[in-house]
Design a protein around this motif. Sequence first.
Motif, short mmCIF file in Angstrom:
data_model
loop_
_atom_site.label_atom_id
_atom_site.label_comp_id
_atom_site.label_asym_id
_atom_site.label_seq_id
_atom_site.Cartn_x
_atom_site.Cartn_y
_atom_site.Cartn_z
N LEU A 124 82.08 23.80 16.76
CA LEU A 124 80.69 23.92 17.17
C LEU A 124 80.18 22.58 17.67
N SER A 125 79.36 22.64 18.71
CA SER A 125 78.75 21.43 19.24
C SER A 125 77.49 21.10 18.44
N THR A 126 76.86 19.99 18.80
CA THR A 126 75.60 19.64 18.14
C THR A 126 74.53 20.70 18.43
N LYS A 127 74.64 21.40 19.54
CA LYS A 127 73.67 22.46 19.83
C LYS A 127 73.64 23.47 18.70
N GLY A 128 74.79 23.97 18.33
CA GLY A 128 74.86 24.97 17.26
C GLY A 128 74.48 24.41 15.91
N ARG A 129 74.97 23.23 15.59
CA ARG A 129 74.69 22.63 14.29
C ARG A 129 73.21 22.27 14.14
N TYR A 130 72.66 21.59 15.14
CA TYR A 130 71.26 21.18 15.07
C TYR A 130 70.32 22.38 15.20
N GLY A 131 70.68 23.32 16.05
CA GLY A 131 69.85 24.51 16.22
C GLY A 131 69.76 25.31 14.94
N LEU A 132 70.85 25.43 14.24
CA LEU A 132 70.86 26.15 12.96
C LEU A 132 69.98 25.41 11.94
N ARG A 133 70.10 24.09 11.89
CA ARG A 133 69.26 23.31 10.98
C ARG A 133 67.78 23.50 11.32
N ALA A 134 67.45 23.49 12.60
CA ALA A 134 66.06 23.65 13.03
C ALA A 134 65.53 25.03 12.65
N GLU A 194 56.29 29.53 7.04
CA GLU A 194 55.77 30.78 6.50
C GLU A 194 54.27 30.92 6.69
N GLU A 195 53.55 29.80 6.63
CA GLU A 195 52.09 29.83 6.70
C GLU A 195 51.56 29.63 8.12
N ALA A 196 52.16 28.72 8.85
CA ALA A 196 51.64 28.36 10.18
C ALA A 196 52.79 27.88 11.05
N PRO A 197 52.56 27.83 12.37
CA PRO A 197 53.61 27.32 13.26
C PRO A 197 54.01 25.90 12.87
N VAL A 198 55.26 25.55 13.15
CA VAL A 198 55.81 24.24 12.80
C VAL A 198 56.01 23.45 14.09
N SER A 199 55.54 22.21 14.08
CA SER A 199 55.66 21.38 15.27
C SER A 199 57.08 20.84 15.44
N ILE A 200 57.41 20.58 16.69
CA ILE A 200 58.72 19.98 16.99
C ILE A 200 58.82 18.63 16.29
N GLN A 201 57.74 17.89 16.29
CA GLN A 201 57.74 16.55 15.68
C GLN A 201 58.09 16.62 14.19
N SER A 202 57.50 17.57 13.47
CA SER A 202 57.78 17.65 12.03
C SER A 202 59.23 18.07 11.76
N ILE A 203 59.76 18.98 12.58
CA ILE A 203 61.17 19.36 12.42
C ILE A 203 62.06 18.16 12.71
N ALA A 204 61.73 17.43 13.79
CA ALA A 204 62.53 16.27 14.19
C ALA A 204 62.60 15.23 13.07
N VAL A 205 61.47 14.99 12.42
CA VAL A 205 61.44 14.00 11.34
C VAL A 205 62.27 14.47 10.15
N ARG A 206 62.05 15.71 9.73
CA ARG A 206 62.77 16.23 8.55
C ARG A 206 64.27 16.34 8.79
N GLN A 207 64.66 16.73 10.01
CA GLN A 207 66.07 16.98 10.31
C GLN A 207 66.77 15.82 11.00
N ASN A 208 66.02 14.77 11.32
CA ASN A 208 66.57 13.60 12.00
C ASN A 208 67.27 13.99 13.31
N ILE A 209 66.53 14.73 14.13
CA ILE A 209 67.00 15.19 15.44
C ILE A 209 65.96 14.76 16.47
N SER A 210 66.39 14.34 17.64
CA SER A 210 65.43 13.89 18.65
C SER A 210 64.54 15.05 19.10
#
Length: 152
Positions: A3-13, A22-38
């Motif tokens: 699997l490439s980073t696309k599959g691995r990072y996409g699954l993490r995201a 669950e409560e509200a939409p999640v921003s790209i920025q918050s996912i990026a910080v938590r998952q350490n993905i650009s």
Amino acid sequence: MKLSTKGRYGLRALVDLAVHGEEAPVSIQSIAVRQNISERYLEQLMGAMKKANLVTSTRGAQGGYRLARPAREISVGDVLRALEGDLRAVACPAEDAGEEGCANSSSCVTRYVWQRVNESIRQAVDTIWISQLASQGKALEEQSNQERTCER
């Protein structure tokens, strides 16, 4: 199969969305910080997952991404196929174009091996649900938070 980073990072995201969306939409920025993905890379991945109807997006200050359907209805295979395409380890010409697609199909002793390998991959990724990974992710997050609290 690799699997490439696309599959691995996409699954993490996507798991991150299941845990935190669950409560509200999640921003790209918050996912990026938590998952350490650009953020730029995440935008590309989310675009592909939106096209595959795995996520929806909301614009605006309170906008972000959410799962398009419940996490219990999205398999790891759904995510990986959306981002990686075909997941077969070996593409047998006889499977793709029928017996006439391969000159050796009638005498190919390895064909059975490739069918079994491909079926094993399919079975594995299609029976693991995002909800299962989200539950594990929440448990790991809680454990990590407890360990940080104990260290103080």
